[in-house]
Every structure is written in C-alpha cells, then in structure tokens.
Design a protein around this motif. Sequence first.
Motif, short mmCIF file in Angstrom:
data_model
loop_
_atom_site.label_atom_id
_atom_site.label_comp_id
_atom_site.label_asym_id
_atom_site.label_seq_id
_atom_site.Cartn_x
_atom_site.Cartn_y
_atom_site.Cartn_z
N PHE A 9 11.92 3.19 -1.35
CA PHE A 9 12.27 2.51 -0.11
C PHE A 9 11.35 1.32 0.15
O PHE A 9 11.81 0.24 0.55
CB PHE A 9 12.20 3.50 1.06
CG PHE A 9 12.50 2.90 2.38
CD1 PHE A 9 13.79 2.52 2.71
CD2 PHE A 9 11.49 2.68 3.30
CE1 PHE A 9 14.06 1.95 3.95
CE2 PHE A 9 11.75 2.12 4.53
CZ PHE A 9 13.05 1.75 4.85
N SER A 10 10.06 1.49 -0.08
CA SER A 10 9.14 0.38 0.15
C SER A 10 9.37 -0.75 -0.85
O SER A 10 9.25 -1.93 -0.51
CB SER A 10 7.69 0.86 0.11
OG SER A 10 7.38 1.38 -1.16
N LEU A 11 9.73 -0.41 -2.09
CA LEU A 11 10.05 -1.43 -3.07
C LEU A 11 11.32 -2.19 -2.67
O LEU A 11 11.40 -3.41 -2.83
CB LEU A 11 10.21 -0.80 -4.45
CG LEU A 11 10.39 -1.74 -5.63
CD1 LEU A 11 9.12 -2.57 -5.80
CD2 LEU A 11 10.69 -0.97 -6.88
N ALA A 19 2.00 6.66 -6.90
CA ALA A 19 0.96 7.38 -7.65
C ALA A 19 0.95 8.86 -7.28
O ALA A 19 0.85 9.73 -8.16
CB ALA A 19 -0.40 6.76 -7.37
N PHE A 20 1.07 9.17 -6.00
CA PHE A 20 1.10 10.56 -5.57
C PHE A 20 2.35 11.26 -6.10
O PHE A 20 2.29 12.42 -6.53
CB PHE A 20 1.05 10.65 -4.05
CG PHE A 20 1.01 12.05 -3.54
CD1 PHE A 20 -0.13 12.83 -3.66
CD2 PHE A 20 2.12 12.61 -2.92
CE1 PHE A 20 -0.17 14.12 -3.19
CE2 PHE A 20 2.09 13.90 -2.45
CZ PHE A 20 0.94 14.66 -2.58
N GLY A 21 3.48 10.58 -6.09
CA GLY A 21 4.72 11.17 -6.61
C GLY A 21 4.65 11.45 -8.10
O GLY A 21 5.11 12.49 -8.56
N LEU A 54 8.31 9.77 -4.07
CA LEU A 54 9.02 8.80 -4.91
C LEU A 54 10.14 8.12 -4.14
O LEU A 54 10.44 6.94 -4.39
CB LEU A 54 9.56 9.49 -6.16
CG LEU A 54 8.49 9.99 -7.13
CD1 LEU A 54 9.12 10.75 -8.28
CD2 LEU A 54 7.66 8.84 -7.64
N ILE A 55 10.75 8.82 -3.21
CA ILE A 55 11.78 8.21 -2.36
C ILE A 55 11.14 7.16 -1.45
O ILE A 55 11.67 6.07 -1.26
CB ILE A 55 12.54 9.28 -1.57
CG1 ILE A 55 13.39 10.11 -2.53
CG2 ILE A 55 13.39 8.66 -0.47
CD1 ILE A 55 14.03 11.32 -1.91
N PHE A 71 0.83 -1.21 0.00
CA PHE A 71 0.00 0.00 0.00
C PHE A 71 0.86 1.25 0.00
O PHE A 71 0.56 2.22 -0.71
CB PHE A 71 -0.94 0.01 1.20
CG PHE A 71 -2.03 -1.01 1.11
CD1 PHE A 71 -3.02 -0.89 0.16
CD2 PHE A 71 -2.06 -2.09 1.96
CE1 PHE A 71 -4.04 -1.82 0.06
CE2 PHE A 71 -3.06 -3.04 1.87
CZ PHE A 71 -4.05 -2.91 0.91
N LEU A 72 1.92 1.25 0.79
CA LEU A 72 2.82 2.40 0.81
C LEU A 72 3.46 2.61 -0.55
O LEU A 72 3.57 3.75 -1.02
CB LEU A 72 3.90 2.21 1.87
CG LEU A 72 4.91 3.34 2.03
CD1 LEU A 72 4.20 4.57 2.58
CD2 LEU A 72 6.03 2.92 2.92
N PHE A 73 3.85 1.53 -1.22
CA PHE A 73 4.46 1.65 -2.54
C PHE A 73 3.48 2.23 -3.56
O PHE A 73 3.80 3.19 -4.27
CB PHE A 73 4.97 0.29 -3.01
CG PHE A 73 5.44 0.30 -4.44
CD1 PHE A 73 6.59 0.97 -4.79
CD2 PHE A 73 4.72 -0.34 -5.42
CE1 PHE A 73 7.02 1.00 -6.11
CE2 PHE A 73 5.13 -0.32 -6.74
CZ PHE A 73 6.30 0.36 -7.07
N VAL A 74 2.29 1.67 -3.63
CA VAL A 74 1.32 2.09 -4.65
C VAL A 74 0.89 3.53 -4.45
O VAL A 74 0.91 4.34 -5.39
CB VAL A 74 0.11 1.14 -4.67
CG1 VAL A 74 -1.02 1.70 -5.51
CG2 VAL A 74 0.53 -0.22 -5.19
#
Length: 65
Positions: A51-53, A29-31, A46-47, A22-25
């Motif tokens: 990091f989550s990826l 998207a927001f970035g 995007l950072i 969820f944090l990644f998606v």
Amino acid sequence: MLIGLLDNIGIFCIHTWIVWPFLFVFSFAFGLAELIKNEKPSFKPLIWAGFSLLIMFCAVLSGPV
C-alpha cells in the motif's frame, strides 16, 4: 475518473511524503523476516508495504501538481 483519483492520491502523498518511505522499508523488512521465520506468517506487514509503495508511485505518476 482514475486519473483524478491518481492526482488526489498524489496530492495526499505530497503532503505526507515523510511517512511513506519509512513505512515501506520497515513493514517490508518486518514482513520478510516474519515470512522466513514463521510457518504461518501474517501477511499484514507486506500488505502495508504494498500500500505504501502504491501511494509513492501515485505521487510520482501524478506529475507536477
């Protein structure tokens, strides 16, 4: 040394697995939306996505724990 770090991050991700996708998606998207919309965007979302990826890949690469 780095393999041990990878294993520790993998164990951490296994215990908190629901947060990272969820944090990644949402941060990705927001970035991207902020990057397209603004002239001087903030790269913090995007950072966070990167990091989550990284955390999710560490869990995949650490193998069975």
